[in-house]
Design a protein around this motif. Sequence first.
Motif, PDB file in Angstrom:
ATOM      1  N   ASP A 149       0.821  -1.212   0.000  1.00 46.52           N
ATOM      2  CA  ASP A 149       0.000   0.000   0.000  1.00 46.52           C
ATOM      3  C   ASP A 149       0.856   1.263   0.000  1.00 46.52           C
ATOM      4  N   LEU A 150       2.041   1.209   0.642  1.00 50.45           N
ATOM      5  CA  LEU A 150       2.871   2.398   0.756  1.00 50.45           C
ATOM      6  C   LEU A 150       3.225   2.977  -0.602  1.00 50.45           C
ATOM      7  N   LEU A 151       3.574   2.127  -1.575  1.00 52.72           N
ATOM      8  CA  LEU A 151       3.921   2.626  -2.902  1.00 52.72           C
ATOM      9  C   LEU A 151       2.694   3.186  -3.622  1.00 52.72           C
ATOM     10  N   PHE A 152       1.546   2.520  -3.447  1.00 53.26           N
ATOM     11  CA  PHE A 152       0.309   3.039  -4.035  1.00 53.26           C
ATOM     12  C   PHE A 152       0.012   4.443  -3.508  1.00 53.26           C
ATOM     13  N   GLU A 153       0.203   4.627  -2.204  1.00 51.51           N
ATOM     14  CA  GLU A 153      -0.088   5.923  -1.598  1.00 51.51           C
ATOM     15  C   GLU A 153       0.943   6.969  -2.010  1.00 51.51           C
ATOM     16  N   ARG A 154       2.207   6.559  -2.062  1.00 49.43           N
ATOM     17  CA  ARG A 154       3.270   7.524  -2.351  1.00 49.43           C
ATOM     18  C   ARG A 154       3.133   8.118  -3.747  1.00 49.43           C
ATOM     19  N   LEU A 155       2.717   7.307  -4.719  1.00 51.51           N
ATOM     20  CA  LEU A 155       2.595   7.793  -6.097  1.00 51.51           C
ATOM     21  C   LEU A 155       1.140   7.942  -6.537  1.00 51.51           C
ATOM     22  N   ASN A 156       0.220   7.836  -5.567  1.00 50.49           N
ATOM     23  CA  ASN A 156      -1.205   8.020  -5.857  1.00 50.49           C
ATOM     24  C   ASN A 156      -1.661   7.080  -6.979  1.00 50.49           C
ATOM     25  N   LEU A 157      -1.413   5.777  -6.769  1.00 48.28           N
ATOM     26  CA  LEU A 157      -1.704   4.770  -7.784  1.00 48.28           C
ATOM     27  C   LEU A 157      -2.928   3.952  -7.410  1.00 48.28           C
ATOM     28  N   LYS A 158      -3.431   3.217  -8.375  1.00 45.77           N
ATOM     29  CA  LYS A 158      -4.499   2.237  -8.147  1.00 45.77           C
ATOM     30  C   LYS A 158      -4.187   1.012  -8.988  1.00 45.77           C
ATOM     31  N   LEU A 159      -4.852  -0.087  -8.680  1.00 53.81           N
ATOM     32  CA  LEU A 159      -4.623  -1.319  -9.442  1.00 53.81           C
ATOM     33  C   LEU A 159      -4.873  -1.074 -10.929  1.00 53.81           C
ATOM     34  N   GLY A 160      -3.958  -1.607 -11.738  1.00 50.12           N
ATOM     35  CA  GLY A 160      -4.048  -1.433 -13.178  1.00 50.12           C
ATOM     36  C   GLY A 160      -3.192  -0.306 -13.707  1.00 50.12           C
ATOM     37  N   ASP A 161      -2.719   0.600 -12.809  1.00 54.13           N
ATOM     38  CA  ASP A 161      -1.830   1.674 -13.258  1.00 54.13           C
ATOM     39  C   ASP A 161      -0.476   1.098 -13.628  1.00 54.13           C
ATOM     40  N   ARG A 162       0.292   1.881 -14.392  1.00 48.97           N
ATOM     41  CA  ARG A 162       1.583   1.400 -14.875  1.00 48.97           C
ATOM     42  C   ARG A 162       2.736   2.243 -14.350  1.00 48.97           C
ATOM     43  N   LEU A 163       3.877   1.579 -14.208  1.00 44.73           N
ATOM     44  CA  LEU A 163       5.123   2.220 -13.779  1.00 44.73           C
ATOM     45  C   LEU A 163       6.225   1.856 -14.762  1.00 44.73           C
ATOM     46  N   LYS A 164       7.228   2.731 -14.847  1.00 50.89           N
ATOM     47  CA  LYS A 164       8.431   2.423 -15.617  1.00 50.89           C
ATOM     48  C   LYS A 164       9.566   2.152 -14.646  1.00 50.89           C
ATOM     49  N   LEU A 165      10.257   1.057 -14.870  1.00 53.91           N
ATOM     50  CA  LEU A 165      11.432   0.709 -14.102  1.00 53.91           C
ATOM     51  C   LEU A 165      12.533   0.453 -15.102  1.00 53.91           C
ATOM     52  N   GLY A 166      13.530   1.336 -15.126  1.00 53.02           N
ATOM     53  CA  GLY A 166      14.532   1.229 -16.166  1.00 53.02           C
ATOM     54  C   GLY A 166      13.881   1.462 -17.521  1.00 53.02           C
ATOM     55  N   ASN A 167      14.065   0.506 -18.442  1.00 45.32           N
ATOM     56  CA  ASN A 167      13.502   0.630 -19.785  1.00 45.32           C
ATOM     57  C   ASN A 167      12.218  -0.158 -19.973  1.00 45.32           C
ATOM     58  N   ALA A 168      11.713  -0.773 -18.909  1.00 39.98           N
ATOM     59  CA  ALA A 168      10.537  -1.642 -19.035  1.00 39.98           C
ATOM     60  C   ALA A 168       9.323  -1.016 -18.352  1.00 39.98           C
ATOM     61  N   ILE A 169       8.139  -1.415 -18.831  1.00 37.05           N
ATOM     62  CA  ILE A 169       6.884  -0.935 -18.259  1.00 37.05           C
ATOM     63  C   ILE A 169       6.233  -2.081 -17.477  1.00 37.05           C
ATOM     64  N   PHE A 170       5.734  -1.757 -16.281  1.00 42.05           N
ATOM     65  CA  PHE A 170       5.107  -2.753 -15.416  1.00 42.05           C
ATOM     66  C   PHE A 170       3.703  -2.294 -15.031  1.00 42.05           C
ATOM     67  N   GLU A 171       2.790  -3.237 -15.027  1.00 40.45           N
ATOM     68  CA  GLU A 171       1.422  -2.967 -14.610  1.00 40.45           C
ATOM     69  C   GLU A 171       1.231  -3.480 -13.184  1.00 40.45           C
ATOM     70  N   LEU A 172       0.709  -2.638 -12.312  1.00 40.20           N
ATOM     71  CA  LEU A 172       0.455  -3.038 -10.930  1.00 40.20           C
ATOM     72  C   LEU A 172      -0.836  -3.851 -10.893  1.00 40.20           C
ATOM     73  N   ARG A 173      -0.675  -5.170 -10.759  1.00 42.08           N
ATOM     74  CA  ARG A 173      -1.823  -6.071 -10.866  1.00 42.08           C
ATOM     75  C   ARG A 173      -2.359  -6.527  -9.512  1.00 42.08           C
ATOM     76  N   ALA A 174      -1.600  -6.276  -8.449  1.00 41.72           N
ATOM     77  CA  ALA A 174      -2.067  -6.703  -7.129  1.00 41.72           C
ATOM     78  C   ALA A 174      -1.327  -5.919  -6.042  1.00 41.72           C
ATOM     79  N   ARG A 175      -1.965  -5.901  -4.884  1.00 41.32           N
ATOM     80  CA  ARG A 175      -1.316  -5.323  -3.706  1.00 41.32           C
ATOM     81  C   ARG A 175      -0.576  -6.433  -2.970  1.00 41.32           C
ATOM     82  N   LEU A 176       0.631  -6.149  -2.529  1.00 43.43           N
ATOM     83  CA  LEU A 176       1.452  -7.136  -1.832  1.00 43.43           C
ATOM     84  C   LEU A 176       1.030  -7.190  -0.369  1.00 43.43           C
ATOM     85  N   VAL A 177       0.544  -8.338   0.077  1.00 48.61           N
ATOM     86  CA  VAL A 177       0.062  -8.500   1.453  1.00 48.61           C
ATOM     87  C   VAL A 177       1.126  -9.148   2.324  1.00 48.61           C
ATOM     88  N   THR A 178       1.635 -10.301   1.884  1.00 50.01           N
ATOM     89  CA  THR A 178       2.635 -11.037   2.664  1.00 50.01           C
ATOM     90  C   THR A 178       3.746 -11.525   1.756  1.00 50.01           C
TER      91      THR A 178
END
Length: 849
Positions: A149-178
């Motif tokens: 949740d911390l990353l979702f809150e820090r960048l004001n994201l929701k499930l399905g939003d996308r991030l760039k890490l290096g040269n690749a694009i990633f879709e946030l498909r779930a919240r990490l619980v454990t």
Amino acid sequence: MPLSQTLKLAVRFSLREMRGGLSGFLIFLACIALGVAAIGGVNSVARAITAGVANQGQTLLGGDLRFQINQRDATGAERTFLNGLGAVSHSANMRSMARLEDGSDQALVEAKAVDDAYSLYGALETEPALSKQDLFGEKSGVFGAAAPDLLFERLNLKLGDRLKLGNAIFELRARLVTEPDAVSEGFGFAPRLMISTDGLAATGLIQPGSLVENAYKIRLPAGTTEAGIKAIQDQAAKDFPEAGWSIRTRSNAAPALSSNIERFSQFLTLVGLTALLVGGVGVANAVRAYLDGKRGVIATFKSLGASGGFVFTVYLVQILLIAALGIVLGLILGALMPFAASAALQSVIPVPAEGGFYPGALGMAALFGLLVTLAFALLPLGRARDVPATALFREMGLEGRGFPRARYIVAAIGIALLLAALAILFSGDRRIASIFVGATIVAFLVLRLVGALVQWAARKSPRVRFVALRLAIGNIHRPGALTPSVVLSLGLGLTLLVTLALIDGNLRQQISGSLPEKAPNFFFVDIQSSDVDAFATLVGRQAPQGTLVKVPMLRGRVMALNGIAVDKVEVPAEGAWVLRGDRGLTYDEKIPENATLTEGTWWPDNYTGEPLVSFSAEEGKQIGLKLGDTITVNVLGRNVTARIANFRQVQWETMGINFVMDFSPNTFAGAPHGWMATLTDKNASTADDARLLNAVTRAFPAVTTVRVKDALDVVNRLVGQLGTAIRVAAGVALIASVLVLAGALAAGNRARVHDAVVLKTLGATRRTLIAAFSLEYMLIGLATAVFALAAGSVAAWFVVARIMMLPSHFMPEVAVATIVFSLVITVGMGLAGTWRVLGHKAAPVLRNL
């Protein structure tokens, strides 16, 4: 009469006398129960967490064995060896910058890439629950990811939003619980971003010299014993002496957590022991007051021919029975703490405490409680033993009877020394425990001296005209005065509180004030050698007033000192961190500008001889190194041995670029590595920092950028949580002090009744008596606060300046708060007891004079 019959008779008399109840021993019970509960509870919780780590070692580690290699993958031969041990799961960890797809914002993340075999033990829990393929797989050129949740809150994201890490694009498909093996990965300053190993490869972040940690976790065949695991470790060291990997087993899944829990429990144990020792003063007061109230019974015993030894035995049995009740109450509270902690600590420590019964921890607490009771009860019991019956009938109390027989003094001192020895023996860090014991002994002696000085000053003070003040001064130094008890009980608690408050205040001041002023604005890590010049140009354009410092950086593990493997070298605890885990390494042609040589000389320009190293002077001294000694480090799977050419002073508190080891340039000739840099610009605004961060992340996505202020905020939050826990622990000692103070006041109430009645008979008004008692308590409280302030300031200075090596400052607000608190407690509690005293009728008291 035989000894057995005497003892049996004494027990019978003791039980008969106790039929009247425990009205005079409630504070006695509270002091013992509080101290025993603190010690037993803290150690039970620590053992519960340790048991939780041990019982879930495979889950917390992610395997039975974990091989970690930094800055490189396992070679073919190494991977073949690992595959031959059992099922293997490979994960890679690195810090990097994740940014929104449009580049408008970014955040530092702890990226963790896992393969299809993850996890070998335990379950990865996400919301929603997805299969590995659905969670991390590639869909139309976009990989999947999970984040807390911390990353979702820090960048004001929701499930399905996308991030760039290096040269690749990633879709946030779930919240990490454990994340089952999170504890074994160590502490992170940034939120987790979990991706696949294929996704990490697509980012392009893995370059020669990149700071990436590769972990290979092994599930061994069922039934593999600890001896079998040890044999595997030995075989790995023999077959791959230059692998440079760190090996951890399921029995040592989270060494950092276990070590920190152990240290913190040791500290809290010492604080609990302080509370118990403060409570010991309450024991002495309660015993003295109880015996004072039993003077008629003691006189009757002696008039009927009872020996002093019999009287001593009768009341010793009573004291031990009451102490046993207090210890049992404390043990019950201590035994319940692991169950309460299991729920309370779940959000703080990602390891469930194993609620259960820990007899070793509780037994230690019970032993401490018994020894404290005996150490503080023997002297008043011994004094009562030798008081003749005639003196008991003629005098009001037991005060002024001098010292008890030598055997009781020797016994009390012997028990106190045994208590000190056990406190040191049961502590993991004997040096700290020895300092604590020594400081406690000195504090007791000094507080006794302070009490005597206050009485001496009152005795020698000039006669004043104000009646209430004259009565107050007389009360301070009269026989049987409360001064020694109040100074001792309140002084210990306040001194501990001042010490901890000043340490906490200095740490907060450093983190929120001094450090940001000295520290750079940014740290930049993983700058590729081919990008250094372009990176410097960009930063110079974005921050023309800033100062950019850049140095080459590698990671290496110290393998040997003077040819002896580090695991076979005995190193003091304060220097062991240098040999534990990987260290940052650098090389320099010339001596760094921020370095000062303390011993030896720097290597000449264009040096081509044997590899040389400059070592941090303080850490080198702690480890026991000297000029000419050799250090062997493993860098990128190769052991390199260098000779110590010089020692230099390193100022870690500046938070600039500093390394324990700085090598001659020829040491790592041809080794791939990255660079790190700092930018200092004191005139930059928050908007300037944000603009620079965005520009660097866009132009150099592989560069990890750490804004120092953000990192300090995280540290400040952790220090705040730690400070709260410490203040709660100190509060236990302070509660014990308040209880003892209440007991001391209660113990002196009978004498106060006598004084009040006589003074009222001679014409004193209630207002005069209240003023006199208030001034007495105020003067004693003020003297105690001044001592606590001085002693606490010295103790805090020693910890901050000499142990933490940070600037230490006196804080006036702590001084004022301590004095006010001391006066409120002493005057408030004193008046509460005095109000009852003033209500006594004169006739019953005068009739018994």
